[in-house]
Design an enzyme around this catalytic site. Structure first.
Site, PDB file in Angstrom:
ATOM      1  N   SER A 163       2.834  -4.120  -5.079  1.00 10.96           N
ATOM      2  CA  SER A 163       2.902  -4.982  -4.056  1.00 10.96           C
ATOM      3  C   SER A 163       1.846  -5.918  -3.888  1.00 10.96           C
ATOM      4  O   SER A 163       1.629  -6.961  -3.169  1.00 10.96           O
ATOM      5  CB  SER A 163       2.697  -4.009  -2.797  1.00 10.96           C
ATOM      6  OG  SER A 163       1.505  -3.138  -2.853  1.00 10.96           O
ATOM      7  N   HIS A 164       0.963  -5.957  -4.963  1.00 10.10           N
ATOM      8  CA  HIS A 164      -0.220  -6.848  -4.932  1.00 10.10           C
ATOM      9  C   HIS A 164      -0.407  -7.431  -6.401  1.00 10.10           C
ATOM     10  O   HIS A 164      -1.564  -8.133  -6.755  1.00 10.10           O
ATOM     11  CB  HIS A 164      -1.555  -6.480  -4.386  1.00 10.10           C
ATOM     12  CG  HIS A 164      -1.573  -6.158  -3.091  1.00 10.10           C
ATOM     13  ND1 HIS A 164      -0.904  -4.972  -2.499  1.00 10.10           N
ATOM     14  CD2 HIS A 164      -1.870  -7.000  -1.878  1.00 10.10           C
ATOM     15  CE1 HIS A 164      -0.920  -5.365  -0.979  1.00 10.10           C
ATOM     16  NE2 HIS A 164      -1.457  -6.194  -0.596  1.00 10.10           N
ATOM     17  N   ASP A 219       4.850  -3.676   0.496  1.00 13.02           N
ATOM     18  CA  ASP A 219       5.835  -2.951   0.205  1.00 13.02           C
ATOM     19  C   ASP A 219       7.292  -2.779   1.179  1.00 13.02           C
ATOM     20  O   ASP A 219       7.930  -2.577   0.843  1.00 13.02           O
ATOM     21  CB  ASP A 219       5.282  -1.326   0.462  1.00 13.02           C
ATOM     22  CG  ASP A 219       4.305  -0.983  -0.732  1.00 13.02           C
ATOM     23  OD1 ASP A 219       4.921  -1.400  -1.952  1.00 13.02           O
ATOM     24  OD2 ASP A 219       3.330  -0.239  -0.754  1.00 13.02           O
TER      25      ASP A 219
HETATM   26  N1  LIG Z   1      -5.640  -7.652   1.171  1.00 21.20           N
HETATM   27  C1  LIG Z   1      -5.296  -6.824   2.312  1.00 21.20           C
HETATM   28  O1  LIG Z   1      -5.243  -7.342   3.235  1.00 21.20           O
HETATM   29  C2  LIG Z   1      -4.282  -5.523   2.263  1.00 21.20           C
HETATM   30  C3  LIG Z   1      -4.040  -4.961   0.851  1.00 21.20           C
HETATM   31  N2  LIG Z   1      -3.532  -3.888   0.937  1.00 21.20           N
HETATM   32  C4  LIG Z   1      -3.490  -3.386  -0.367  1.00 21.20           C
HETATM   33  O2  LIG Z   1      -2.308  -2.621  -0.816  1.00 21.20           O
HETATM   34  C5  LIG Z   1      -2.265  -1.699  -1.573  1.00 21.20           C
HETATM   35  C6  LIG Z   1      -1.358  -0.371  -1.349  1.00 21.20           C
HETATM   36  O3  LIG Z   1      -1.735   0.348  -0.271  1.00 21.20           O
HETATM   37  P1  LIG Z   1      -1.067   1.747   0.248  1.00 21.20           P
HETATM   38  O4  LIG Z   1       0.272   1.317   0.088  1.00 21.20           O
HETATM   39  O5  LIG Z   1      -1.855   2.139   1.555  1.00 21.20           O
HETATM   40  O6  LIG Z   1      -1.407   2.563  -1.001  1.00 21.20           O
HETATM   41  P2  LIG Z   1      -0.655   3.940  -1.535  1.00 21.20           P
HETATM   42  O7  LIG Z   1      -0.395   4.718  -0.503  1.00 21.20           O
HETATM   43  O8  LIG Z   1       0.174   3.700  -2.425  1.00 21.20           O
HETATM   44  O9  LIG Z   1      -1.875   4.472  -1.963  1.00 21.20           O
HETATM   45  C7  LIG Z   1      -2.936   4.824  -1.246  1.00 21.20           C
HETATM   46  C8  LIG Z   1      -4.298   5.602  -2.218  1.00 21.20           C
HETATM   47  O10 LIG Z   1      -3.504   6.986  -2.535  1.00 21.20           O
HETATM   48  C9  LIG Z   1      -3.448   7.531  -3.540  1.00 21.20           C
HETATM   49  N3  LIG Z   1      -2.286   8.053  -3.647  1.00 21.20           N
HETATM   50  C10 LIG Z   1      -1.004   7.760  -3.504  1.00 21.20           C
HETATM   51  N4  LIG Z   1      -0.193   8.937  -3.670  1.00 21.20           N
HETATM   52  C11 LIG Z   1      -1.005   9.969  -3.974  1.00 21.20           C
HETATM   53  C12 LIG Z   1      -0.773  11.308  -4.177  1.00 21.20           C
HETATM   54  N5  LIG Z   1       0.497  11.894  -3.985  1.00 21.20           N
HETATM   55  N6  LIG Z   1      -1.735  11.989  -4.377  1.00 21.20           N
HETATM   56  C13 LIG Z   1      -2.936  11.813  -4.665  1.00 21.20           C
HETATM   57  N7  LIG Z   1      -3.139  10.318  -4.312  1.00 21.20           N
HETATM   58  C14 LIG Z   1      -2.184   9.518  -4.044  1.00 21.20           C
HETATM   59  C15 LIG Z   1      -3.214   5.912  -4.425  1.00 21.20           C
HETATM   60  O11 LIG Z   1      -3.977   6.311  -5.758  1.00 21.20           O
HETATM   61  P3  LIG Z   1      -2.976   5.474  -7.002  1.00 21.20           P
HETATM   62  O12 LIG Z   1      -3.517   4.033  -6.951  1.00 21.20           O
HETATM   63  O13 LIG Z   1      -3.343   6.206  -8.329  1.00 21.20           O
HETATM   64  O14 LIG Z   1      -1.635   5.554  -6.866  1.00 21.20           O
HETATM   65  C16 LIG Z   1      -4.318   5.129  -3.625  1.00 21.20           C
HETATM   66  O15 LIG Z   1      -5.634   5.453  -3.865  1.00 21.20           O
HETATM   67  C17 LIG Z   1      -3.846  -1.450  -1.796  1.00 21.20           C
HETATM   68  O16 LIG Z   1      -4.170  -1.683  -2.992  1.00 21.20           O
HETATM   69  C18 LIG Z   1      -4.413  -1.960  -0.725  1.00 21.20           C
HETATM   70  O17 LIG Z   1      -5.455  -2.532  -0.807  1.00 21.20           O
HETATM   71  C19 LIG Z   1      -2.863  -3.355   1.782  1.00 21.20           C
HETATM   72  C20 LIG Z   1      -3.091  -3.693   3.241  1.00 21.20           C
HETATM   73  C21 LIG Z   1      -3.676  -5.172   3.408  1.00 21.20           C
HETATM   74  O1  LIG Z   2       0.328  -5.717   1.955  1.00 17.54           O
HETATM   75  C1  LIG Z   2      -0.368  -6.076   2.803  1.00 17.54           C
HETATM   76  O2  LIG Z   2      -0.385  -5.424   3.939  1.00 17.54           O
HETATM   77  C2  LIG Z   2      -1.180  -7.157   2.718  1.00 17.54           C
HETATM   78  N1  LIG Z   2      -1.464  -7.577   1.720  1.00 17.54           N
HETATM   79  C3  LIG Z   2      -2.220  -8.782   1.494  1.00 17.54           C
HETATM   80  C4  LIG Z   2      -2.742  -9.832   2.647  1.00 17.54           C
HETATM   81  C5  LIG Z   2      -1.969  -9.312   3.742  1.00 17.54           C
HETATM   82  C6  LIG Z   2      -1.350  -7.939   4.293  1.00 17.54           C
END
Ligand SMILES: NC(=O)C1=CN([C@@H]2O[C@H](COP(=O)(O)OP(=O)(O)OC[C@H]3O[C@@H](n4cnc5c(N)ncnc54)[C@H](OP(=O)(O)O)[C@@H]3O)[C@@H](O)[C@H]2O)C=CC1
Ligand SMILES: O=C(O)C1=NCCCC1
Length: 341
Positions: free
Chosen positions: A51-52, A192
């Site tokens: 997703s990133h 996502d």
């Molecule tokens: N720049 C921005 O403004 C934003 C950026 N993001 C980015 O989006 C990305 C995805 O976020 P999100 O969807 O919440 O992440 P996920 O829900 O995919 O994962 C969250 C964390 O939980 C871990 N994890 C996932 N599944 C399991 C499991 N079954 N058992 C144990 N640990 C688990 C992951 O490890 P692993 O990585 O090893 O799977 C990760 O550290 C992030 O990198 C976040 O920084 C999100 C919102 C805004």
């Molecule tokens: O996936 C997200 O949530 C975001 N990623 C990058 C910045 C905006 C929100």
């Protein structure tokens, strides 16, 4: 995706970084910003953080073209109080601001045991773990938060207000890769939802609501006037509130609902703030922190947790290091065209 699949091609981390660097340079960033963003985006792609990873490239480019972000901004670093480093990213990306302040931040953390980096006036469009994992690789503990753009309804509310506001944490662990987690405080990352909408897949129950406030599993309905929900109800909502306060109120940046990008069609990067706290654990703990981390991990495994946060990414990284980064040929062709190749 098997490497023998003709629709898939493998390339090295360096080759992908070089390709992305060419794209950024060709679309108006400085050489320094191109280096930092290319490395960041290739790192996410290598570790399977789709997703990133390269999925974000069109968003970076439409934002640069819109004039919303300054791809050549020069961050201004200042230690405003002892161990409190502030950076004005000058309307540029957050990662070059971190890079500009990193040396000072680490030396302050080593000196006093703790230091804070407050970035404002910045755009963060990436995964958060690449910002914190390198600190843990140097024996430091790091916590970071960043707010984004309004698309999440606070718990019990009806109107979107918060961003997807992730929290990332990294800590050293003796004999192992750093312990890292990185998670949106919304039920799903916005990226996502976009990926699910593009693929025509539903999102899990509880992820979001449609424009009428009704629960939906249709990602298009969430994106088209609907909203995401916090993860874990009031608990995720409280964490999201904390992220807003630390990333914006404490840094001097914008809340997720405060910026107006409507005059910049194509703009996709949130113009907000970011906070990073770095701790030198061996300065204060009175015991070997990394050994204690390892002890905790062993106990978690004994308690039955087979997968820890970070494990999937490290597995992907190891695979990419031996076999290259597998990417759909069609996507690589699109990227090469953007690089002018
Ligand atoms: N720049 C921005 O403004 C934003 C950026 N993001 C980015 O989006 C990305 C995805 O976020 P999100 O969807 O919440 O992440 P996920 O829900 O995919 O994962 C969250 C964390 O939980 C871990 N994890 C996932 N599944 C399991 C499991 N079954 N058992 C144990 N640990 C688990 C992951 O490890 P692993 O990585 O090893 O799977 C990760 O550290 C992030 O990198 C976040 O920084 C999100 C919102 C805004
Ligand atoms: O996936 C997200 O949530 C975001 N990623 C990058 C910045 C905006 C929100």
């Amino acid at each position: 995706m098997p490497a023998s699949d003709p629709a898939v091609q493998s390339l090295s981390f360096d080759d992908l970084t070089h390709l992305l660097r060419q794209i950024f340079l060709r679309h108006g960033t400085s050489a320094e910003v191109a280096d930092i963003l290319a490395h960041n985006c290739a790192t996410a792609q290598r570790d399977g953080a789709h997703s990133h990873g390269t999925f974000r490239i069109p968003g970076y480019l439409s934002t640069l073209a819109s004039g919303w972000v300054d791809g050549k901004a020069r961050p201004q670093v200042e230690e405003v109080a002892s161990g409190y480093v502030a950076v004005d990213a000058a309307g540029g990306f957050a990662q070059p601001a971190l890079a500009a302040a990193r040396g000072l931040l680490v030396s302050k953390a080593r000196e006093a045991g703790i230091a804070v980096l407050a970035i404002r006036n910045s755009h963060h469009f990436a995964a958060l773990w690449p910002d914190v994992e390198p600190f843990a690789a140097e024996g430091l503990v790091a916590l970071s938060v960043v707010n984004s753009m309004t698309c999440v309804v606070p718990h019990g509310g009806t109107k979107p207000l918060f961003g997807t506001n992730p929290i990332a944490f990294a800590a050293p662990c003796a004999g192992k890769d750093p312990l890292v987690f990185d998670m949106a405080t919304s039920a799903l990352a916005h990226g996502d939802v976009q990926i699910a909408a593009r693929a025509g897949h539903p999102v899990p129950v509880g992820a979001g609501i449609d424009k009428h406030g009704q629960p939906t599993t249709d990602p298009a309905a969430i994106l088209d006037g609907g909203a995401l929900l916090p993860f874990g109800g009031h608990k995720g909502s409280a964490l999201s509130m904390m992220v807003e306060l630390l990333s914006a109120a404490l840094t001097g940046g914008n809340f997720s609902f405060e910026f107006d990008w409507t005059r910049h069609p194509g703009a996709q990067t949130p113009w907000t703030g970011q906070l990073i706290i770095v701790i030198d654990p061996d300065k204060r703990a009175g015991q070997n922190f990394a050994e204690r981390s390892r002890e905790l991990v062993e106990r978690m495994h004994e308690a039955g947790q087979s997968r820890l946060s970070g494990d999937r990414r490290y597995r992907q990284r190891a695979l990419a290091t031996t076999q290259g980064i597998s990417m759909p040929v069609e996507e690589l062709e699109r990227l090469r065209a953007l690089a002018g190749e």
